[in-house]
Structures are given as structure tokens and as C-alpha cells.
Scaffold this motif. Structure first.
Motif, PDB file in Angstrom:
ATOM      1  N   GLU A 331     -28.993   4.847   4.482  1.00  0.00           N
ATOM      2  CA  GLU A 331     -30.126   4.191   5.125  1.00  0.00           C
ATOM      3  C   GLU A 331     -30.222   2.722   4.717  1.00  0.00           C
ATOM      4  N   VAL A 332     -29.955   2.455   3.455  1.00  0.00           N
ATOM      5  CA  VAL A 332     -30.049   1.084   2.958  1.00  0.00           C
ATOM      6  C   VAL A 332     -29.042   0.181   3.663  1.00  0.00           C
ATOM      7  N   PHE A 333     -27.827   0.681   3.882  1.00  0.00           N
ATOM      8  CA  PHE A 333     -26.820  -0.140   4.548  1.00  0.00           C
ATOM      9  C   PHE A 333     -27.184  -0.415   6.006  1.00  0.00           C
ATOM     10  N   LYS A 334     -27.965   0.460   6.618  1.00  0.00           N
ATOM     11  CA  LYS A 334     -28.396   0.236   7.995  1.00  0.00           C
ATOM     12  C   LYS A 334     -29.419  -0.892   8.093  1.00  0.00           C
ATOM     13  N   THR A 335     -30.244  -1.039   7.071  1.00  0.00           N
ATOM     14  CA  THR A 335     -31.365  -1.985   7.135  1.00  0.00           C
ATOM     15  C   THR A 335     -31.177  -3.219   6.256  1.00  0.00           C
ATOM     16  N   GLY A 464     -27.710  -1.813  -2.521  1.00  0.00           N
ATOM     17  CA  GLY A 464     -26.847  -0.696  -2.183  1.00  0.00           C
ATOM     18  C   GLY A 464     -25.403  -0.998  -2.526  1.00  0.00           C
ATOM     19  N   PHE A 465     -24.685   0.034  -2.951  1.00  0.00           N
ATOM     20  CA  PHE A 465     -23.290  -0.155  -3.347  1.00  0.00           C
ATOM     21  C   PHE A 465     -22.507   1.095  -2.976  1.00  0.00           C
ATOM     22  N   HIS A 466     -21.339   0.897  -2.364  1.00  0.00           N
ATOM     23  CA  HIS A 466     -20.514   2.015  -1.912  1.00  0.00           C
ATOM     24  C   HIS A 466     -19.060   1.719  -2.242  1.00  0.00           C
ATOM     25  N   ALA A 484     -22.452   1.655 -11.141  1.00  0.00           N
ATOM     26  CA  ALA A 484     -23.269   2.870 -11.145  1.00  0.00           C
ATOM     27  C   ALA A 484     -24.284   2.761 -12.274  1.00  0.00           C
ATOM     28  N   GLY A 485     -25.492   3.177 -12.000  1.00  0.00           N
ATOM     29  CA  GLY A 485     -26.556   3.065 -12.998  1.00  0.00           C
ATOM     30  C   GLY A 485     -27.351   1.791 -12.926  1.00  0.00           C
ATOM     31  N   ALA A 486     -26.837   0.808 -12.148  1.00  0.00           N
ATOM     32  CA  ALA A 486     -27.526  -0.477 -12.029  1.00  0.00           C
ATOM     33  C   ALA A 486     -28.023  -0.735 -10.610  1.00  0.00           C
ATOM     34  N   VAL A 487     -27.762   0.212  -9.699  1.00  0.00           N
ATOM     35  CA  VAL A 487     -28.142   0.058  -8.294  1.00  0.00           C
ATOM     36  C   VAL A 487     -28.853   1.333  -7.846  1.00  0.00           C
ATOM     37  N   ASP A 488     -30.006   1.166  -7.191  1.00  0.00           N
ATOM     38  CA  ASP A 488     -30.791   2.343  -6.783  1.00  0.00           C
ATOM     39  C   ASP A 488     -30.035   3.222  -5.793  1.00  0.00           C
ATOM     40  N   ASN A 489     -29.294   2.610  -4.906  1.00  0.00           N
ATOM     41  CA  ASN A 489     -28.619   3.346  -3.842  1.00  0.00           C
ATOM     42  C   ASN A 489     -27.110   3.165  -4.010  1.00  0.00           C
TER      43      ASN A 489
END
Length: 724
Positions: A331-335, A464-466, A484-489
Motif C-alpha cells: 500500500e505504501v508503494f502505491k501512495t 517503504g523498502f522492498h 530491516a528494523g529501521a523502516v515501518d513498511n
């Protein structure tokens, strides 16, 4: 058992040390004391240039409380009854050996103190030691260790001993010269390639020219008549029904052995041998992964690098295996206000140890002696026992210094080959790989691909991070590492594609790809967010430290930030040096933290690293000079691999087979200087051989961006380097 032994091969070094004793008294498997106080310390783990043959004895000497100038060092043979984890790999030697090495020295010291107390009829708690001498202050009595070593050997081994307070160390934490240094610079025999025994034959192997092929037939009639040739025959390296252990990777099941009187004669015979090869079909192996027994599917076919790239691109576009998910990244990447997406690749890499693979073997009907360089002798011994049909207790493996390892010598199929050849020939044999054999017979660093996406909010913060990573034939993903651990999404996925090209450990396995690409991507995200690259990372680490997301984060955010702050300060990063193309990167692996700043310039249209600033947090330093040397080596190695390293394949055949085609870093391409700094710490030692390696590739890539104005998404960088 406690006992007595002699040592006749060592010499006093002329620096005021004691002369050779008349008698040696063994107090435990790690040390023996001469009747004059000279101490021999046994270094249990293989030495590959990382300095453990010096640093491990330093730890024992520290707790023994002996003068270092009166210490001699011996390389241990494989002895699983006396030593545990007698191997190198994963930057574990000092980390795993720290406690047992300290206990070995402290236990011997306690036995000497008890012997003094018994002799002088005083309480043991009144005995003190200093630099190899026992003291009883109240009576004024004193005695050197050698005087009481025999009595100490009769003392029961204490179950508990007191270790030194770290603040009282006077050997650990000080720089000591490499115990093999003089032998190395004067060319004395230390390496497996130096081994020479009476009646020893020379053997070499002929393997298929391509992955996916096997032996069909050969005609050795002409070769057997050549001068100096004793025999030519095929050998099966590992039986088809053998349950392979973790390090039993073997590229070719069947090879041809050529045995003769000299290396030159055997090499000439290799060139004349008439061999026919044929493709093999898919097959399955049993494999024991440290207790987990499974199967390994080996596909047939002749593979090509061009096809590999197409396969990875296609597979990466398909759904991956979700390894971690925090929040709602989709969802974060969409917005998101801004999305940055980049894909990175890296090729197969060859280890290229300067000493090619070799081993001496003398196998008789019921016993085997093997001498040479390898990283995991205790695991190889089990494989040898199964392959030769000889009990473990009748196999003697003696370790030489390694002329390079980096994971290559973990997979000792060449040792098995040497043993099988000796067993068949009923004579001592030294097997030697040519450089071409070594480069084309595996085992390689896998080829990898990773796609990163970052979502920035309206305030340019990372929301967001992927990461989606995979490779041939394995995935490099570490799902729980920074950020990882530093980003909510956060979302981490992986995938893999099977292959018959054999791969294995390469310095900082998987991290050697994930570290560089993660850190180059973060640099680009920082730029998109309009932030300084160091401050951007520190902001994320502050979040991970104060309010972490998830519970599986495998790094210490404070220590991670510490090396970034140290390298920022030591490099003068905040001074905004305008005449430098500067790149920065930091990474965590093998329980340690490393950060580098690279200053790069251009000379005659070519990139040249002028200076590297390095900051390392690896806990307590045992031997600071040796530690700095290891960081310097990782820096040079990383720059070489990132800039030039690449193995490609055409119809299963490696396209490069020697240094005329496989590009290595050259002397004039090494940095002009490497300025190494360590975080002062009382944490027990953590890894050092591998942690500095991954981030130097990223720091180089980020510096190249400053020099050229373009990002480097594919390794080796030299393929796309084009200065502004």
C-alpha cells in the motif's frame, strides 16, 4: 593425558630469548614448557594469511603469563580429540576460539601455581606470576616456569580457573610480528606446494572441459610411453551412493589421473592425452547439511552466461518467496511521493588463490597420511574415511600454511583425489592443479541479481523498502539485515535457479553481493531524498536503535552507527572536500561492523583509488597490526573483485582459464594508502577476515558515481566505466 615430549625443530631467535631446553613438559594439548622456561604453544587452526598462527598463541600466552619473546609456535596437526572447531571459515577462528584459548593458558598457569604452592608449602592464593616466573612474596621465593613444569604436569587439571581481567592484558592488544614472517620472506618451506617426500610421485588430473559433461572414453597408449609417466587411469572421486557432507562439493565425479616423476613430464602428458567427453543427464545426490539430510538435484545441459542473465531477469519478474514482511509495504508503494527502483547484478567469481590446489597423500592398506593446505580438515577427514574405507583413527592430516583460501579450500575434493590416486598406486603422491585446472574446476561465487525499491514520503523520509534477491544456483538474501528494523513498511523476497555449475563459500558469502548492492542503493536513495549519505544512514540507525521495527533484526544499531561516525570523523567527510570523488558504505556481517570512505581520482582515463579510510568494530583486537593488515587485504581484494572480477561460460565451458584473461587487480591499481581505525571495545572478539570486504565494493561504486555521474548497477564496474 599429561606427558613429556621433545621438540628438535625450533630455534631461539637471537633476540634475547631462551635457548632450546633439554626437556619439554606437556601441560595440555595447547602448550609445553621447557625445563629452562621456553614455551612452545600449539596453534590449532589452519593459517591462511589471516594471522591466527600468531594471534591464537598470543591469547594463550596472555593467560599463561609468559614473556612473548620466550614463546615458540607450532602448527597443530588435525586432532579432534584435543581441539574443537579446528578450521577456518566464516571469520570464526578467534571468535570461536577466544574462550578455549584463554582457558588453556589459564589452566596451565593454575597448575604451575599449585605446583609452586605444594613445593613451598604455602597457600596457592599467595602465589603470583609475572612473565614466566612464579613468586611467593611473603617468603621471597621465586622460580621460573621451567623449574616447576614437571611437578605441574602431575597436578590434576583444575575444573575451574580464573581468567585475567581484560584491563590487565599486556600481550593481547599489542602488535606482535608474524611468527612465520622470517620463513616467508626467506622462502623456507611452509606451504603444501613445498612438500617433498622420498619416493614421491607427481599426479595431475584431467577433468571435463565444460560443466554438464562427463568422461566418455580415453586412449592413454601414447601418453603412457612418454618419459617419466608411471600410469594413467580414471578415478571416481566420490561414489554415487555416498551421502555427501556439507563441504563435499565436487565438480566432476570422474576424472583422469596422470602419475609421473615430475610436474613438467606430467603436464606434457596432459596435453597429449586423447579424451572424449559427453553430456550428462540430470542426477540426484544425497547431502547431509549438518544433520539435515536432503537431496541435491543436479541438472544436465550446457549452460551459458547470456542465458543465465535472461533466466534471472525472467525469474525476478515472478513472485518470490516472502522471507520477511513488516507493515503494509504494498500500500505504501502505491501512495508514496517518490519511488526509486534499481536492479543490480554480479557475476560468478573465481577464488584465484595464489597457491593452486595441491595435496600430498601416502595411503596404504590400513592408514593414510595427508599433508597440505585446507580450511576444514575435521570435516574432510570424515569424507576420507568413508571414501578410502580406513578408520578415522588411522588417518593423519597435517596442515601446512595456505597460500590463499577465501573459502576455496573448504571443499577439498582435490585432497580426496590425491588419496584415491595414492591408494591405487600404492605409493606416496603429490597432486598438483595447474592454474587452468584451478580456474576451470570450480568452485565459484554464485552469480546474483537483486531488485531494490524505496518509497519516500512527502517529507523525503524513507517509508517503504522492498528487496527481492536471487541467484544461480542460490539466493543471497539476508532478510533481517539493515535497513530491516529501521523502516515501518518492509518486504524481503528471494528466489533461485538451479545449475550444474558448482559454487561454494567465497569471502563473506552472500554478503559479498548483498552488502555492495544494498549500500549503493541506499546512496542513491539518500540523494533522491536530498540528504547526506552518512546522515541518511545514521537517521535510519537511530530509528532502529530507539524504536526498532520487528524483533529479528540481526545487527546492533549502535555499533553500526559507531563505525559510520568514526569513518566520518577520520576521513573529514564533513569538510566537503571538493577535489575528491568520495564514496561511503558500511555493512554488518560475521558479528562485526565495517565502514569505508573511498577517495577516487582519474589517471589517464582510468579510475584510481587514492586513499581509503576504514572504521571497524570487531570487539577486542588481539594483534592490532595483523588486524590492520587484514582490513588492508580486504580493501584491495574488494576493489579488485568489484572492479574486474568475472567468470563467464559458453556451452558450459569457463571462458577464462588463466590470468591472461581473468582480470585481477594489479599493484598500481591498489590504493595509495589505507587508513584503518578500530573502535576501542571490551566486547569479546568478533569476525574480521570477511566484514571489511562487502562495503569496500559499495564505497568504490559510490565514488565512481561521483567521478562519472552515473550509477553502477552491474559488476564488474570496469565493463561500464566511462569517465565524464
Amino acid at each position: 593425558m599429561l606427558g613429556f615430549s621433545w621438540l628438535s625443530a625450533c630455534r631461539a631467535d637471537g633476540t634475547g630469548a631462551l635457548q632450546l631446553p633439554e626437556e619439554w613438559i606437556e601441560l595440555n594439548a595447547f602448550l609445553k614448557i621447557g625445563d629452562n622456561g621456553l614455551v612452545t604453544i600449539i596453534s590449532p587452526n589452519p593459517e591462511a594469511g589471516q594471522g591466527v598462527k600468531t594471534s591464537m598463541p598470543m591469547i594463550i600466552a596472555e593467560e599463561l603469563d609468559v614473556d612473548w619473546k620466550n614463546v615458540l609456535v607450532e602448527q597443530a596437526d588435525l586432532n579432534t580429540d584435543a581441539f574443537t572447531r579446528q578450521f577456518i571459515g566464516g571469520s570464526q577462528a578467534i571468535r570461536r576460539g577466544w574462550q578455549s584459548l584463554r582457558l588453556a593458558g589459564a589452566t596451565a598457569r593454575q597448575m604451575l601455581m599449585q605446583a609452586a604452592a605444594n613445593t613451598w608449602e604455602v597457600p596457592v592464593n599467595e602465589i603470583t606470576t609475572r612473565a614466566g616466573v612464579l613468586y611467593h612474596t611473603n617468603s621471597g621465593k621465586e622460580a621460573g616456569y621451567g623449574e616447576l613444569a614437571s611437578a605441574a604436569a602431575e597436578i590434576p587439571v583444575p575444573e575451574e580457573v580464573e581468567l585475567k581481567d581484560k584491563k590487565d592484558f599486556d600481550i593481547v592488544g599489542t602488535s606482535r610480528k608474524n611468527v612465520d614472517g622470517q620463513k616467508i620472506v626467506t622462502g623456507q618451506p611452509l606451504f603444501g606446494i613445498d612438500v617433498s617426500k622420498e619416493n614421491m610421485a607427481i599426479a595431475m588430473i584431467v577433468h571435463p572441459p565444460a560443466f554438464g559433461m562427463k568422461l566418455k572414453s580415453f586412449d592413454a597408449t601414447e601418453v603412457k610411453s612418454m618419459p617419466g609417466i608411471k600410469d594413467v587411469f580414471p578415478i571416481t572421486v566420490m561414489e554415487d551412493d555416498y551421502e555427501r557432507q556439507y563441504f563435499d562439493t565436487c565438480t566432476y565425479q570422474e576424472v583422469i589421473a596422470i602419475v609421473g616423476n615430475s610436474t613438467w613430464e606430467v603436464m606434457n602428458a596432459k596435453m597429449m592425452l586423447n579424451v572424449q567427453w559427453e553430456p550428462f543427464d540430470d542426477y540426484t545426490l544425497k547431502r547431509n547439511m549438518f544433520g539435515r539430510v536432503g537431496t541435491l538435484e543436479v541438472p544436465g545441459g550446457l549452460e551459458n552466461t547470456a542465458n543465465h542473465m535472461e533466466q534471472m531477469a525472467k525469474r525476478a519478474a515472478e513472485p518470490g518467496n516472502v522471507r520477511r514482511k513488516d507493515g503494509n509495504p504494498e500500500e505504501v508503494f502505491k501512495t508514496a511521493e517518490k519511488v526509486i527502483e534499481r536492479t543490480y547484478t554480479a557475476p560468478f567469481l573465481v577464488h584465484n588463490c595464489m597457491e593452486p590446489m595441491n595435496f600430498f597423500a601416502d595411503v596404504t592398506e590400513d592408514k593414510a597420511l595427508l599433508i597440505g593446505p585446507l580450511q576444514k580438515p575435521e570435516y574432510t577427514e570424515q569424507t576420507l574415511s568413508a571414501r578410502l574405507g580406513i578408520p578415522l583413527e588411522n588417518i593423519d592430516i597435517q596442515m601446512t600454511r595456505l597460500g590463499g583460501g577465501y573459502g576455496r579450500r573448504s571443499y577439498a575434493h582435490w585432497l580426496v583425489e590425491a588419496a584415491v590416486i595414492s591408494q591405487k598406486m600404492k605409493t606416496p603422491v603429490k597432486l598438483i592443479y595447474s592454474r587452468e585446472d584451478d580456474m576451470t574446476d570450480g568452485i565459484y561465487r554464485p552469480t546474483y541479481q537483486a531488485t531494490y525499491r524505496a518509497a519516500l514520503g512527502a517529507d523525503n523520509n524513507l517509508i517503504g523498502f522492498h528487496v527481492k534477491a536471487g541467484g544461480i544456483p542460490e539466493s543471497p538474501l539476508y532478510a533481517d539485515r539493515f535497513p530491516a528494523g529501521a523502516v515501518d513498511n518492509y518486504l524481503a523476497e528471494d528466489w533461485s535457479i538451479n545449475s550444474n555449475i558448482t559454487v561454494g563459500s567465497f569471502r563473506a558469502p552472500r554478503s559479498n553481493f548483498m552488502g555492495p548492492v544494498e549500500q549503493m542503493f541506499l546512496d542513491e536513495v539518500a540523494e533522491a531524498a536530498g540528504k547526506d549519505p552518512i546522515e541518511f544512514r545514521l537517521e535510519l540507525l537511530k530509528r532502529a536503535q530507539e524504536n526498532p521495527v520487528g524483533e529479528r533484526n540481526d545487527y546492533d544499531a549502535a555499533r553500526y552507527a559507531g563505525v559510520l561516525e568514526l569513518v566520518r570523523d577520520k576521513s573529514g567527510w564533513d569538510k566537503n572536500v571538493t577535489n575528491k570523488n568520495r564514496g561511503v558504505a558500511a555493512y554488518f556481517c560475521h558479528d562485526s561492523y565495517a565502514a569505508h570512505v573511498v577517495d577516487l581520482e582519474e589517471k589517464n582515463g582510468r579510475p584510481k583509488v587514492d586513499k581509503v579510510f576504514s572504521a571497524i568494530d570487531c570487539g577486542i583486537l588481539v594483534n592490532p597490526d595483523a588486524a590492520a593488515n587484514m582490513v588492508e587485504g580486504a580493501v584491495v581484494d574488494g576493489i579488485g573483485c568489484g572492479m574486474y572480477g568475472e567468470m563467464t561460460f559458453t556451452n558450459g565451458e569457463p571462458d577464462k582459464n588463466n590470468f591472461d584473461s581473468y582480470r585481477m587487480i594489479r599493484h598500481n591499481e591498489a590504493p595509495n594508502s589505507v587508513d584503518v581505525h578500530f573502535v576501542q571495545s571490551e566486547i569479546d572478539p568478533t569476525g574480521l577476515g570477511e566484514p571489511p570486504f562487502p562495503p569496500i565494493i559499495a564505497a568504490l561504486g559510490n565514488a565512481l558515481y561521483k567521478a562519472t555521474g552515473k550509477r553502477f548497477y552491474d559488476q564488474p564496474f570496469i565493463k561500464i566505466y566511462n569517465p565524464i
